[in-house]
Design a protein around this motif. Structure first.
Motif, PDB file in Angstrom:
ATOM      1  N   MET A 227      33.278  15.006  -0.366  1.00 51.78           N
ATOM      2  CA  MET A 227      33.800  13.846  -1.063  1.00 51.78           C
ATOM      3  C   MET A 227      33.219  12.555  -0.491  1.00 51.78           C
ATOM      4  O   MET A 227      33.029  11.575  -1.211  1.00 51.78           O
ATOM      5  CB  MET A 227      35.337  13.831  -0.992  1.00 51.78           C
ATOM      6  N   SER A 231      31.314   9.867  -2.795  1.00 57.30           N
ATOM      7  CA  SER A 231      31.811   8.498  -2.943  1.00 57.30           C
ATOM      8  C   SER A 231      30.789   7.470  -2.460  1.00 57.30           C
ATOM      9  O   SER A 231      30.757   6.346  -2.954  1.00 57.30           O
ATOM     10  CB  SER A 231      33.121   8.316  -2.174  1.00 57.30           C
ATOM     11  N   SER A 235      26.523   4.412  -7.756  1.00 58.61           N
ATOM     12  CA  SER A 235      27.197   3.136  -8.015  1.00 58.61           C
ATOM     13  C   SER A 235      27.304   2.926  -9.517  1.00 58.61           C
ATOM     14  O   SER A 235      26.288   2.978 -10.216  1.00 58.61           O
ATOM     15  CB  SER A 235      26.406   1.985  -7.380  1.00 58.61           C
ATOM     16  N   ALA A 237      31.190   3.990  -7.842  1.00 58.38           N
ATOM     17  CA  ALA A 237      31.569   5.191  -7.100  1.00 58.38           C
ATOM     18  C   ALA A 237      32.244   6.227  -7.994  1.00 58.38           C
ATOM     19  O   ALA A 237      32.806   5.910  -9.045  1.00 58.38           O
ATOM     20  CB  ALA A 237      32.508   4.808  -5.950  1.00 58.38           C
ATOM     21  N   MET A 238      32.187   7.463  -7.543  1.00 57.39           N
ATOM     22  CA  MET A 238      32.801   8.569  -8.270  1.00 57.39           C
ATOM     23  C   MET A 238      34.319   8.412  -8.332  1.00 57.39           C
ATOM     24  O   MET A 238      34.949   7.906  -7.407  1.00 57.39           O
ATOM     25  CB  MET A 238      32.440   9.891  -7.569  1.00 57.39           C
ATOM     26  N   ASN A 239      34.909   8.847  -9.449  1.00 62.45           N
ATOM     27  CA  ASN A 239      36.367   8.910  -9.592  1.00 62.45           C
ATOM     28  C   ASN A 239      36.867  10.247  -9.039  1.00 62.45           C
ATOM     29  O   ASN A 239      36.214  11.285  -9.219  1.00 62.45           O
ATOM     30  CB  ASN A 239      36.751   8.832 -11.072  1.00 62.45           C
ATOM     31  N   PHE A 240      38.034  10.251  -8.387  1.00 69.53           N
ATOM     32  CA  PHE A 240      38.618  11.476  -7.845  1.00 69.53           C
ATOM     33  C   PHE A 240      40.024  11.674  -8.406  1.00 69.53           C
ATOM     34  O   PHE A 240      40.850  10.764  -8.365  1.00 69.53           O
ATOM     35  CB  PHE A 240      38.670  11.425  -6.316  1.00 69.53           C
ATOM     36  N   THR A 271      40.228  18.775  -5.805  1.00 73.17           N
ATOM     37  CA  THR A 271      39.998  17.399  -6.256  1.00 73.17           C
ATOM     38  C   THR A 271      38.817  17.412  -7.216  1.00 73.17           C
ATOM     39  O   THR A 271      37.755  17.969  -6.895  1.00 73.17           O
ATOM     40  CB  THR A 271      39.688  16.472  -5.066  1.00 73.17           C
ATOM     41  N   GLY A 273      35.938  15.486  -9.131  1.00 74.84           N
ATOM     42  CA  GLY A 273      35.137  14.270  -9.081  1.00 74.84           C
ATOM     43  C   GLY A 273      34.421  14.049 -10.401  1.00 74.84           C
ATOM     44  O   GLY A 273      33.824  14.984 -10.956  1.00 74.84           O
ATOM     45  N   ARG A 275      31.725  11.333 -12.132  1.00 78.91           N
ATOM     46  CA  ARG A 275      30.894  10.128 -12.043  1.00 78.91           C
ATOM     47  C   ARG A 275      31.127   9.265 -13.284  1.00 78.91           C
ATOM     48  O   ARG A 275      31.227   9.789 -14.399  1.00 78.91           O
ATOM     49  CB  ARG A 275      29.422  10.489 -11.918  1.00 78.91           C
ATOM     50  N   LYS A 346      37.927  18.635   1.641  1.00 75.94           N
ATOM     51  CA  LYS A 346      37.060  17.623   1.029  1.00 75.94           C
ATOM     52  C   LYS A 346      35.597  18.052   0.992  1.00 75.94           C
ATOM     53  O   LYS A 346      34.695  17.213   0.907  1.00 75.94           O
ATOM     54  CB  LYS A 346      37.209  16.269   1.730  1.00 75.94           C
TER      55      LYS A 346
END
Length: 365
Positions: A227, A231, A235, A237-240, A271, A273, A275, A346
């Motif tokens: 993770m 992150s 750009s 950043a990735m959403n979690f 989790t 992720g 983008r 993670k």
């Protein structure tokens, strides 16, 4: 060409900056060390150069161990953030200084300087002093001083951080072209993930003195090992998002999606992720369907960043430049191949899929 074996660095105050790092760099390769402040990247670079004494491990260059050698004997050239030019000397004498100290013949020095000046397009600045040069010109001179020595290894310590955004982008291109022409093995340190993505043959992502991932720009972007990497690289950043996985079926806020054949994982909490640039406003079969309340829109020309709320969590996605209403719901789709899953530690969940080189995502990055 360069091998770091269990490299460790502990400072006198007890701070452990580097915690047993292993890195192997091939001949002619351009390696970028990237990570946040305090991750150990500058300590590693200064250890390679001999500016810091290492606490443990070994450094080998071109088949010989160099960590016990003086910096001047290592055949390494370093380009610093602040250029480190002699202000009282002309550009010519700055370029010649190191060669004179090595006893190189005057005619050979002149030929080397003329060749490097032509390569870097600084011929007209040779009789000027650094104070009469712009930031970009000084950086070219600093690189010229390194190149003229024809070292086995280039080290770059955040060389573009003092330049404005437009000049930084231009100098990135110049450095990459220059390294390709000279073929000199290079290690480049930056905290800027855009520099890392655009310059590197391989990226070393560091966090807290340890390596999180080593891979090509495509690998660390499309298949982040943790993770933290997910992150840090990319750009925006990735959403979690929190979810559950049972027998390859992902459940996210009561919505289920079959990931069989795409993702192999153990059962339990995961989790997810996503983008921002993986979101689509067009329908996609067997995909994750989501909706968020739009709060802020940032125009980027052909695209726009859309920020909003989903189940109380903040999300950011990239959409084409289409009219949207603030405080209104926006439905979007994420194809299952673009989902990234991370376990309780993670770390990335094993993925069975090809790496997708998405031109739009790389442009945003």
């Amino acid at each position: 060409m360069l091998s770091l074996q269990q490299l460790k660095k502990t400072y006198e105050n007890g701070h452990v900056a580097v915690k047993g790092v292993d890195i192997n760099v091939e001949q002619g390769e351009f390696i970028v060390l990237v990570g946040p402040s305090g991750c150990g990247k500058s300590s590693i670079l200064r250890s390679i150069a001999g500016l810091e004494a290492i606490t443990g491990g070994e450094i080998h260059l071109a088949g010989r161990r160099v960590d016990k050698e003086k910096p001047a004997l290592r055949d390494i050239a370093m380009v610093f953030q602040n250029y480190a030019l002699y202000p009282h000397m002309t550009v010519y004498n700055n370029l010649a200084y190191g060669l004179k100290n090595r006893g190189v013949d005057k005619a050979e020095i002149d030929q080397k300087i003329q060749d490097v000046a032509k390569l870097l397009k600084i011929e007209e600045y040779l009789e000027r002093k650094p104070a009469k040069l712009s930031g970009g010109q000084r950086q070219r001179v600093a690189m010229g001083r390194a190149i003229v020595r024809q070292p086995k290894l280039f080290l770059f310590d955040e060389p573009l951080s003092n330049l404005d955004a437009a000049l930084r982008a231009h100098m990135r291109l110049e450095i990459k072209k220059l390294q390709r022409k000279t073929g000199i093995t290079s290690v480049y340190v930056t905290h800027d993930q855009v520099e890392a993505m655009t310059l590197a043959d391989r990226i070393v992502v560091l966090n807290g003195g340890v390596i999180e991932q080593i891979g090509t720009p495509s690998e660390v972007y499309h298949q982040p090992a943790s993770m933290f990497v997910a992150s840090f690289i990319g750009s925006p950043a990735m959403n979690f998002l929190d979810a559950q996985m049972v027998t390859n079926t992902l459940t996210l806020n009561k919505q289920t999606i079959d990931l069989n054949g795409v993702i192999s994982t153990e059962n339990g909490p995961v989790t997810v992720g996503i983008r921002p640039e993986s979101a689509s406003l067009e329908p996609i079969d067997n995909s994750l369907q989501m909706s968020m309340d739009v709060s802020v829109i940032e125009p980027l020309g052909p695209n726009q960043l859309v920020h909003g709320k989903w189940m109380g969590q903040t999300l950011t996605i990239v959409t084409p430049e289409v009219p949207l209403e603030i405080n209104q719901p926006l439905k979007f789709i994420v194809a299952k191949r673009h989902l990234h899953l991370f376990d309780r530690d993670k770390k990335r969940v094993h993925v069975e899929r090809e790496v997708f080189n998405d031109a739009k995502s790389m442009a945003i990055a």
